[in-house]
Design a protein around this motif. Structure first.
Motif, PDB file in Angstrom:
ATOM      1  N   SER A  52       0.826  -1.204   0.000  1.00  0.00           N
ATOM      2  CA  SER A  52       0.000   0.000   0.000  1.00  0.00           C
ATOM      3  C   SER A  52       0.861   1.255   0.000  1.00  0.00           C
ATOM      4  CB  SER A  52      -0.927  -0.010   1.224  1.00  0.00           C
ATOM      5  OG  SER A  52      -1.777  -1.139   1.201  1.00  0.00           O
ATOM      6  N   PHE A  53       1.905   1.266   0.813  1.00  0.00           N
ATOM      7  CA  PHE A  53       2.808   2.421   0.815  1.00  0.00           C
ATOM      8  C   PHE A  53       3.590   2.513  -0.485  1.00  0.00           C
ATOM      9  CE2 PHE A  53       2.079   2.307   5.395  1.00  0.00           C
ATOM     10  CZ  PHE A  53       2.031   3.659   5.700  1.00  0.00           C
ATOM     11  N   PHE A  54       3.874   1.378  -1.111  1.00  0.00           N
ATOM     12  CA  PHE A  54       4.535   1.365  -2.416  1.00  0.00           C
ATOM     13  C   PHE A  54       3.689   2.114  -3.439  1.00  0.00           C
ATOM     14  CE2 PHE A  54       5.762  -0.322  -6.491  1.00  0.00           C
ATOM     15  CZ  PHE A  54       7.125  -0.568  -6.394  1.00  0.00           C
ATOM     16  N   VAL A  55       2.403   1.785  -3.498  1.00  0.00           N
ATOM     17  CA  VAL A  55       1.492   2.481  -4.415  1.00  0.00           C
ATOM     18  C   VAL A  55       1.342   3.949  -4.017  1.00  0.00           C
ATOM     19  CG1 VAL A  55      -0.855   2.528  -5.322  1.00  0.00           C
ATOM     20  CG2 VAL A  55       0.282   0.337  -4.946  1.00  0.00           C
ATOM     21  N   GLY A  56       1.318   4.206  -2.709  1.00  0.00           N
ATOM     22  CA  GLY A  56       1.201   5.587  -2.254  1.00  0.00           C
ATOM     23  C   GLY A  56       2.381   6.439  -2.662  1.00  0.00           C
ATOM     24  N   GLU A  57       3.582   5.863  -2.644  1.00  0.00           N
ATOM     25  CA  GLU A  57       4.757   6.616  -3.075  1.00  0.00           C
ATOM     26  C   GLU A  57       4.686   6.932  -4.566  1.00  0.00           C
ATOM     27  OE1 GLU A  57       8.739   5.821  -1.317  1.00  0.00           O
ATOM     28  OE2 GLU A  57       9.263   5.288  -3.380  1.00  0.00           O
ATOM     29  N   LEU A  58       4.205   5.972  -5.363  1.00  0.00           N
ATOM     30  CA  LEU A  58       4.016   6.243  -6.788  1.00  0.00           C
ATOM     31  C   LEU A  58       2.980   7.338  -7.004  1.00  0.00           C
ATOM     32  CD1 LEU A  58       4.029   2.648  -8.331  1.00  0.00           C
ATOM     33  CD2 LEU A  58       5.805   4.388  -8.543  1.00  0.00           C
ATOM     34  N   ALA A  59       1.884   7.287  -6.232  1.00  0.00           N
ATOM     35  CA  ALA A  59       0.841   8.307  -6.368  1.00  0.00           C
ATOM     36  C   ALA A  59       1.366   9.679  -5.984  1.00  0.00           C
ATOM     37  CB  ALA A  59      -0.366   7.930  -5.503  1.00  0.00           C
ATOM     38  N   MET A  60       2.176   9.743  -4.933  1.00  0.00           N
ATOM     39  CA  MET A  60       2.751  11.028  -4.532  1.00  0.00           C
ATOM     40  C   MET A  60       3.688  11.565  -5.611  1.00  0.00           C
ATOM     41  SD  MET A  60       2.961  13.427  -2.272  1.00  0.00           S
ATOM     42  CE  MET A  60       2.288  12.721  -0.752  1.00  0.00           C
ATOM     43  N   LEU A  61       4.425  10.662  -6.245  1.00  0.00           N
ATOM     44  CA  LEU A  61       5.330  11.093  -7.305  1.00  0.00           C
ATOM     45  C   LEU A  61       4.555  11.609  -8.508  1.00  0.00           C
ATOM     46  CD1 LEU A  61       8.300  11.237  -8.194  1.00  0.00           C
ATOM     47  CD2 LEU A  61       8.042   8.936  -9.123  1.00  0.00           C
ATOM     48  N   MET A  62       3.433  10.952  -8.847  1.00  0.00           N
ATOM     49  CA  MET A  62       2.634  11.391  -9.985  1.00  0.00           C
ATOM     50  C   MET A  62       1.851  12.655  -9.677  1.00  0.00           C
ATOM     51  SD  MET A  62       1.238   7.731 -11.374  1.00  0.00           S
ATOM     52  CE  MET A  62       2.384   6.451 -11.874  1.00  0.00           C
ATOM     53  N   ALA A  63       1.536  12.891  -8.398  1.00  0.00           N
ATOM     54  CA  ALA A  63       0.875  14.139  -8.029  1.00  0.00           C
ATOM     55  C   ALA A  63       1.779  15.339  -8.235  1.00  0.00           C
ATOM     56  CB  ALA A  63       0.410  14.077  -6.570  1.00  0.00           C
ATOM     57  N   CYS A  64       3.087  15.069  -8.294  1.00  0.00           N
ATOM     58  CA  CYS A  64       4.100  16.078  -8.632  1.00  0.00           C
ATOM     59  C   CYS A  64       4.041  17.289  -7.710  1.00  0.00           C
ATOM     60  CB  CYS A  64       3.945  16.520 -10.089  1.00  0.00           C
ATOM     61  SG  CYS A  64       5.388  17.400 -10.741  1.00  0.00           S
ATOM     62  N   PRO A  65       4.214  17.104  -6.383  1.00  0.00           N
ATOM     63  CA  PRO A  65       4.310  18.276  -5.507  1.00  0.00           C
ATOM     64  C   PRO A  65       5.623  19.010  -5.740  1.00  0.00           C
ATOM     65  CG  PRO A  65       4.801  16.282  -4.297  1.00  0.00           C
ATOM     66  CD  PRO A  65       4.374  15.849  -5.669  1.00  0.00           C
ATOM     67  N   ASP A  77      12.634   9.251 -11.687  1.00  0.00           N
ATOM     68  CA  ASP A  77      11.280   9.700 -11.347  1.00  0.00           C
ATOM     69  C   ASP A  77      10.437   9.859 -12.599  1.00  0.00           C
ATOM     70  OD1 ASP A  77      12.053   9.720  -8.744  1.00  0.00           O
ATOM     71  OD2 ASP A  77      12.323  11.890  -8.592  1.00  0.00           O
ATOM     72  N   LEU A  78      11.022  10.478 -13.633  1.00  0.00           N
ATOM     73  CA  LEU A  78      10.301  10.653 -14.886  1.00  0.00           C
ATOM     74  C   LEU A  78       9.974   9.309 -15.522  1.00  0.00           C
ATOM     75  CD1 LEU A  78       9.188  12.566 -17.028  1.00  0.00           C
ATOM     76  CD2 LEU A  78      11.462  12.617 -18.064  1.00  0.00           C
ATOM     77  N   ALA A  79      10.906   8.351 -15.416  1.00  0.00           N
ATOM     78  CA  ALA A  79      10.652   7.029 -15.975  1.00  0.00           C
ATOM     79  C   ALA A  79       9.502   6.330 -15.252  1.00  0.00           C
ATOM     80  CB  ALA A  79      11.919   6.182 -15.889  1.00  0.00           C
ATOM     81  N   LEU A  80       9.425   6.486 -13.939  1.00  0.00           N
ATOM     82  CA  LEU A  80       8.330   5.887 -13.188  1.00  0.00           C
ATOM     83  C   LEU A  80       6.987   6.484 -13.588  1.00  0.00           C
ATOM     84  CD1 LEU A  80       9.716   5.505  -9.549  1.00  0.00           C
ATOM     85  CD2 LEU A  80       9.111   3.693 -11.145  1.00  0.00           C
ATOM     86  N   VAL A  81       6.964   7.796 -13.749  1.00  0.00           N
ATOM     87  CA  VAL A  81       5.720   8.449 -14.155  1.00  0.00           C
ATOM     88  C   VAL A  81       5.288   7.968 -15.532  1.00  0.00           C
ATOM     89  CG1 VAL A  81       4.672  10.668 -14.726  1.00  0.00           C
ATOM     90  CG2 VAL A  81       6.126  10.460 -12.709  1.00  0.00           C
ATOM     91  N   PRO A 100       9.262  20.171  -5.512  1.00  0.00           N
ATOM     92  CA  PRO A 100      10.428  19.430  -5.003  1.00  0.00           C
ATOM     93  C   PRO A 100      10.873  19.896  -3.631  1.00  0.00           C
ATOM     94  CG  PRO A 100      10.742  20.046  -7.306  1.00  0.00           C
ATOM     95  CD  PRO A 100       9.500  20.748  -6.840  1.00  0.00           C
ATOM     96  N   GLN A 101      10.736  21.207  -3.361  1.00  0.00           N
ATOM     97  CA  GLN A 101      11.129  21.697  -2.050  1.00  0.00           C
ATOM     98  C   GLN A 101      10.264  21.099  -0.951  1.00  0.00           C
ATOM     99  OE1 GLN A 101      10.468  23.458  -4.711  1.00  0.00           O
ATOM    100  NE2 GLN A 101      12.185  24.826  -5.175  1.00  0.00           N
ATOM    101  N   VAL A 102       8.970  20.904  -1.235  1.00  0.00           N
ATOM    102  CA  VAL A 102       8.064  20.326  -0.245  1.00  0.00           C
ATOM    103  C   VAL A 102       8.439  18.877   0.023  1.00  0.00           C
ATOM    104  CG1 VAL A 102       5.656  19.746   0.248  1.00  0.00           C
ATOM    105  CG2 VAL A 102       6.215  21.902  -0.898  1.00  0.00           C
ATOM    106  N   ARG A 103       8.705  18.113  -1.019  1.00  0.00           N
ATOM    107  CA  ARG A 103       9.100  16.718  -0.840  1.00  0.00           C
ATOM    108  C   ARG A 103      10.393  16.615  -0.052  1.00  0.00           C
ATOM    109  NH1 ARG A 103      10.096  13.697  -5.789  1.00  0.00           N
ATOM    110  NH2 ARG A 103      10.043  11.911  -4.373  1.00  0.00           N
ATOM    111  N   LYS A 104      11.325  17.507  -0.305  1.00  0.00           N
ATOM    112  CA  LYS A 104      12.598  17.465   0.398  1.00  0.00           C
ATOM    113  C   LYS A 104      12.409  17.746   1.882  1.00  0.00           C
ATOM    114  CE  LYS A 104      17.278  19.371   0.330  1.00  0.00           C
ATOM    115  NZ  LYS A 104      18.212  20.337  -0.315  1.00  0.00           N
ATOM    116  N   VAL A 105      11.546  18.701   2.220  1.00  0.00           N
ATOM    117  CA  VAL A 105      11.298  19.029   3.630  1.00  0.00           C
ATOM    118  C   VAL A 105      10.640  17.851   4.343  1.00  0.00           C
ATOM    119  CG1 VAL A 105       9.955  20.506   5.166  1.00  0.00           C
ATOM    120  CG2 VAL A 105      11.212  21.510   3.260  1.00  0.00           C
ATOM    121  N   ILE A 106       9.628  17.253   3.716  1.00  0.00           N
ATOM    122  CA  ILE A 106       8.946  16.110   4.340  1.00  0.00           C
ATOM    123  C   ILE A 106       9.904  14.942   4.499  1.00  0.00           C
ATOM    124  CG2 ILE A 106       7.079  14.454   4.067  1.00  0.00           C
ATOM    125  CD1 ILE A 106       5.495  16.565   2.601  1.00  0.00           C
ATOM    126  N   ASP A 107      10.745  14.696   3.497  1.00  0.00           N
ATOM    127  CA  ASP A 107      11.716  13.616   3.580  1.00  0.00           C
ATOM    128  C   ASP A 107      12.704  13.850   4.718  1.00  0.00           C
ATOM    129  OD1 ASP A 107      13.147  11.254   2.565  1.00  0.00           O
ATOM    130  OD2 ASP A 107      14.674  12.694   1.977  1.00  0.00           O
TER     131      ASP A 107
END
Length: 345
Positions: A62-75, A300-304, A77-84
């Motif tokens: 489930s988290f695997f799919v969620g990570e793909l969904a987050m990547l496709m939502a394309c937030p 990331d682009l390849a996954l999308v 990059p600064q936001v993703r870096k802060v959360i990470d």
């Protein structure tokens, strides 16, 4: 290791006289749960292990799919870096709370921090197992090394999730050395704390990483020595941890070597790079992502492109192929991205 063993002996000596750890003493004298790895019946072993393993696969999937969904939502990059970065920092307290408690909220937070709250920005992460190398197009040895590292991290998530659920449900025996277990969990958490410090540019991240690995490996060896020759599941857990860590370290060393070799073979002159930059008036989002530190932008682009069903992705693929064709025309050898970025993935 001798220091940890002496500290653990002093802990039990104080507990026996003061009585502040009566629950720990009773746990050391008699365990209600027998070790799973000492089960003689193979069928019984598989049946007991199947329950936490299946749930761990479900949660990690489930988290695997969620990570793909987050990547496709394309937030941003600064936001993703802060959360990470905050996910790394919170891993230490969440791990301590999760391993010393059995509530569902702590377990959910533990899996969330394990998956960086769906905003992992590392160069290799579990979702990259979808980018299978060596499938008909030219790939480098670095691609294979990065893919294996991603698979190794995914197996780590499944393993540690199975252990966590097995402890909560009484399938694995509890540790008879709570102090050494605390040192091990704390050392693993401090490693992620160092990654978070490095993400935000805080001084002392390297020193914190060295301290964390000393605590982690020291606790590994101490627990193995104390449980050697005994029926204890933690003996196998502590043997598996340094094996996984050493394999990951050797894989990253091999990946760095392959990256250096690939960089030398695909080096382009400054004039060609300047000409390529002058041919476009806008900044490529992949290049912009690489500027701020996301070296896995191509992956990331390849996954999308591989997983998204949106019609806009087809246009993205065509634009990317056009840019690659223009880049190949600029120099004879051609410069391909280290990861495939077409629908053939």
């Amino acid at each position: 290791t001798l220091f940890f063993l002496g500290l653990e002996a002093f802990w039990w000596h104080c507990a026996s006289h003061i009585g502040s750890c009566s629950s720990c003493v009773s746990m050391s004298e008699g365990r209600s749960v027998p070790p799973l790895f000492e089960t003689e019946d193979a069928l019984d072993f598989v049946v007991k292990l199947a329950r936490p393993l299946s749930v761990a696969l479900l949660l990690n999937g489930s988290f695997f799919v969620g990570e793909l969904a987050m990547l496709m939502a394309c937030p941003l990059p600064q936001v993703r870096k802060v959360i990470d970065g905050f996910a790394h920092i919170l891993t230490a307290p969440i791990s301590v709370i999760a391993f010393y408690g059995t509530d569902s909220l702590g377990t959910l937070l533990f899996f969330g921090s394990l998956w960086h709250f769906l905003c992992d920005c590392a160069q290799t992460r579990p979702t990259y197992v979808l980018l299978l190398p060596c499938r008909g197009w030219r790939t480098s040895s670095r691609d294979c090394v990065r893919w294996f590292e991603s698979l190794w991290i995914l197996l780590h998530h499944i393993f540690i999730g199975t252990v966590k659920l097995g402890l909560d449900w009484g399938i694995f025996n509890e540790s008879r050395d709570p102090l050494l277990l605390f040192i091990f969990v704390g050392g693993a958490g401090l490693a992620h704390l160092s990654f978070g410090m490095n993400a935000f540019g805080i001084r002392g991240s390297l020193a914190m990483l060295v301290i964390s690995q000393l605590l982690r490996l020291g606790a590994d060896v101490a627990i193995v020595l104390k449980t050697w020759g005994q029926d204890d599941d933690w003996k196998f857990f502590m043997l598996a941890d340094p094996f996984w860590l050493c394999t990951l370290l050797m894989t990253r060393i091999a990946g760095s070597y392959c990256s250096c070799c690939t960089r030398q073979r695909t080096q382009v002159s400054d004039d060609e790079r300047q000409g390529a930059n002058d041919s476009s008036t806008s900044i490529d989002p992949v290049v912009a992502s690489a500027i701020i530190g996301f070296n896995s932008a191509e992956a990331d682009l390849a996954l999308v492109c591989a997983c998204s069903s949106a019609p806009e992705v087809a246009q993205l693929i065509q634009e990317r192929e056009l840019k690659l064709a223009v880049g190949h025309a600029g120099h004879s050898r051609g410069r391909r991205p280290s990861w495939p970025t077409t629908a053939r993935v």
